[in-house]
Design an enzyme around this catalytic site. Sequence first.
Site, mmCIF file in Angstrom:
data_model
loop_
_atom_site.group_PDB
_atom_site.id
_atom_site.type_symbol
_atom_site.label_atom_id
_atom_site.label_comp_id
_atom_site.label_asym_id
_atom_site.label_seq_id
_atom_site.Cartn_x
_atom_site.Cartn_y
_atom_site.Cartn_z
ATOM 1 N N LYS A 22 41.207 9.597 0.554
ATOM 2 C CA LYS A 22 41.361 9.753 -0.909
ATOM 3 C C LYS A 22 41.903 11.142 -1.241
ATOM 4 C CE LYS A 22 37.584 10.917 -3.452
ATOM 5 N NZ LYS A 22 37.825 12.136 -4.255
ATOM 6 N N ASN A 23 41.353 12.160 -0.573
ATOM 7 C CA ASN A 23 41.733 13.533 -0.929
ATOM 8 C C ASN A 23 43.112 13.926 -0.424
ATOM 9 O OD1 ASN A 23 39.360 13.705 -2.272
ATOM 10 N ND2 ASN A 23 38.364 15.139 -0.868
ATOM 11 N N ARG A 92 39.239 14.231 -12.149
ATOM 12 C CA ARG A 92 39.426 15.674 -12.205
ATOM 13 C C ARG A 92 40.722 16.092 -11.505
ATOM 14 N NH1 ARG A 92 38.038 20.769 -12.535
ATOM 15 N NH2 ARG A 92 38.133 21.968 -10.636
ATOM 16 N N CYS A 116 36.046 20.425 -20.929
ATOM 17 C CA CYS A 116 35.393 21.745 -20.979
ATOM 18 C C CYS A 116 36.420 22.827 -21.262
ATOM 19 C CB CYS A 116 34.743 22.078 -19.655
ATOM 20 S SG CYS A 116 33.367 21.016 -19.305
ATOM 21 N N ARG A 121 34.750 26.279 -17.165
ATOM 22 C CA ARG A 121 35.147 25.192 -16.263
ATOM 23 C C ARG A 121 36.037 25.785 -15.179
ATOM 24 N NH1 ARG A 121 33.949 19.730 -15.221
ATOM 25 N NH2 ARG A 121 35.275 19.442 -13.430
ATOM 26 N N ASP A 305 31.236 17.746 0.866
ATOM 27 C CA ASP A 305 31.326 16.300 0.643
ATOM 28 C C ASP A 305 30.457 15.495 1.610
ATOM 29 O OD1 ASP A 305 33.018 16.740 -1.437
ATOM 30 O OD2 ASP A 305 34.837 16.071 -0.428
ATOM 31 N N ARG A 397 34.637 5.341 -6.070
ATOM 32 C CA ARG A 397 35.680 6.367 -6.233
ATOM 33 C C ARG A 397 36.185 6.834 -4.867
ATOM 34 N NH1 ARG A 397 33.577 11.191 -8.549
ATOM 35 N NH2 ARG A 397 35.681 11.826 -8.039
HETATM 36 C C1 UD1 Z 1 38.349 19.264 -3.366
HETATM 37 C C2 UD1 Z 1 37.990 17.848 -3.024
HETATM 38 C C3 UD1 Z 1 36.489 17.627 -3.156
HETATM 39 C C4 UD1 Z 1 35.723 18.663 -2.353
HETATM 40 C C5 UD1 Z 1 36.194 20.070 -2.665
HETATM 41 C C6 UD1 Z 1 35.581 21.119 -1.749
HETATM 42 C C7 UD1 Z 1 39.972 16.633 -3.670
HETATM 43 C C8 UD1 Z 1 40.572 15.611 -4.563
HETATM 44 N N1 UD1 Z 1 38.697 16.944 -3.907
HETATM 45 O O1 UD1 Z 1 37.986 19.447 -4.738
HETATM 46 O O2 UD1 Z 1 36.195 16.299 -2.678
HETATM 47 O O3 UD1 Z 1 34.348 18.554 -2.652
HETATM 48 O O4 UD1 Z 1 37.621 20.165 -2.516
HETATM 49 O O5 UD1 Z 1 35.824 20.812 -0.428
HETATM 50 O O6 UD1 Z 1 40.595 17.102 -2.742
HETATM 51 N N2 UD1 Z 1 36.699 26.801 -8.149
HETATM 52 C C9 UD1 Z 1 36.760 27.776 -9.111
HETATM 53 N N3 UD1 Z 1 37.891 27.865 -9.856
HETATM 54 C C10 UD1 Z 1 38.944 27.013 -9.690
HETATM 55 C C11 UD1 Z 1 38.862 26.019 -8.700
HETATM 56 C C12 UD1 Z 1 37.722 25.923 -7.941
HETATM 57 O O7 UD1 Z 1 35.831 28.551 -9.287
HETATM 58 O O8 UD1 Z 1 39.953 27.169 -10.392
HETATM 59 C C13 UD1 Z 1 35.477 26.706 -7.311
HETATM 60 C C14 UD1 Z 1 34.736 25.386 -7.475
HETATM 61 O O9 UD1 Z 1 33.851 25.434 -8.567
HETATM 62 C C15 UD1 Z 1 34.017 25.271 -6.170
HETATM 63 C C16 UD1 Z 1 34.999 25.882 -5.177
HETATM 64 O O10 UD1 Z 1 35.884 26.674 -5.941
HETATM 65 O O11 UD1 Z 1 32.858 26.071 -6.179
HETATM 66 C C17 UD1 Z 1 35.778 24.871 -4.376
HETATM 67 O O12 UD1 Z 1 36.475 24.027 -5.232
HETATM 68 P P1 UD1 Z 1 37.870 23.378 -4.799
HETATM 69 O O13 UD1 Z 1 38.149 23.697 -3.384
HETATM 70 O O14 UD1 Z 1 38.883 23.767 -5.806
HETATM 71 O O15 UD1 Z 1 37.555 21.840 -4.947
HETATM 72 P P2 UD1 Z 1 38.510 20.732 -5.526
HETATM 73 O O16 UD1 Z 1 39.923 20.991 -5.153
HETATM 74 O O17 UD1 Z 1 38.185 20.484 -6.961
#
Ligand code: UD1
Length: 418
Positions: A22-23, A92, A116, A121, A305, A397
């Site tokens: 999925k990711n 998201r 948000c 956010r 995850d 999902r």
């Molecule tokens: C992706 C994965 C999700 C997984 C996560 C961490 C996809 C579709 N989803 O989510 O399944 O759980 O990686 O391995 O690939 N953060 C910030 N600011 C930002 C972006 C992120 O503070 O602008 C923080 C988040 O709150 C979190 C951390 O960074 O604490 C990691 O998030 P991120 O790696 O961005 O996760 P996703 O890409 O949303």
Amino acid sequence: MEILYIEGGKKLNGEVGIATAKNSLLPIMAGSIISGKKVIIDKVAKFSDVMQMSKILESLGVIVEFENDTMIIDSSDCNKYAIKEEYTKKVRSSIFMLGPMLSRFGKARVAYPGGCNIGNRPIDLHIKGLKSLNVKIEERHGYIYCDGRNMKGGEVHLDFPSVGATENLMMASVKIKGVTTIHNCAREPEIVDLQSFLNSMGAKVYGAGSSTIYVEGVDSFCDTEYTPMKDRIIAGTYMIACAMCGGEISLSGGKKEHNQAVINKLINLGVHINESKGYIEIKSSGRLKNIPLIETQPYPGFPTDLQNQILAMQTIGRGTSVINENLFESRFKICNELNKMGADITLKDRMAIIKGVSRLYGANVTASDLRCGAGLVLAGLVADGYTTIQDVYHIDRGYLSIEEDFCKLGAEIKRLNK
Ligand code: UD1
């Protein structure tokens, strides 16, 4: 309303195939609009998130068709660069569309994920990174307006290796003249997959899998046909299931190297895990010792995850275990539900202290999110008696048909309409 109904206590035996990740699918689908050429994605797993992403593409004027599990994307007439709140609320990952829309149109407008505001956010890393590429960004009426008509490459530093921000920046940079260097990138295998996909349609991206990614701008693209990687989180979930239930299973399609963090932990507990001829084989005697400490980290550390799934395993382990969730503070919602099943978990901030009990008991529990749902399925598989899981749509999902997979492995689990 659908529920899962599980009769616990069976050992797992047999073989199951691992679906496409999925990711990987989500950012690849987002990136498919960059070229305006034909994109064919093979072996698509129709997770509900993937189907939502295809609706987002269609809302932009993209034609998305399926021939069995092949997805054919034609974005030649794609003419919109705005994503409405009704979509961003549901997936998201719609935030990944910013980079591709900027590459294709020089402009993008996306409603805040979950509605948000930007201050609390966490999409700040995406925004800050895009600003480093000289994208002008304004927030108005719940939307993020991006003007990238004067995008410039150069050096981008991520304050944290966010997966989504790394992917967004890669996709935003593919057409920018010169070389863009992105530092402190996330190193997840899905990012390597996205790089391979982008390069298959003519982009020049290097370094994915390391913490520095280089993107050399190109101005022409070609049609492409691409098969993304298998889902390492599903594979990891099934490994943990076998470790805790006992038995002997084979996973076809998974790659051991993508799950080294969890595999090392399981091997240390005496679980046998081998890879041979495209299969991962797992053999376990069941109730194990507990792992004293697990810390979730960006790849190649222990994946957030799989945190809820290993937590479910620890509830029946011998001894006490501590899990620190370093990525998402709200990922301990499973603990209340597991305690209803007889687990002994205490929470303190981002830490769960799990005292292993000799057995869990079936109960009526609710999946509050995707990974929580997966962890509850595992708990149900090992519990005495019957477990019902509500709000199964969360599980759909990221798992194609979790009950069918576990049935193939000999578990007693079915989906019922309530
Ligand atoms: C992706 C994965 C999700 C997984 C996560 C961490 C996809 C579709 N989803 O989510 O399944 O759980 O990686 O391995 O690939 N953060 C910030 N600011 C930002 C972006 C992120 O503070 O602008 C923080 C988040 O709150 C979190 C951390 O960074 O604490 C990691 O998030 P991120 O790696 O961005 O996760 P996703 O890409 O949303």
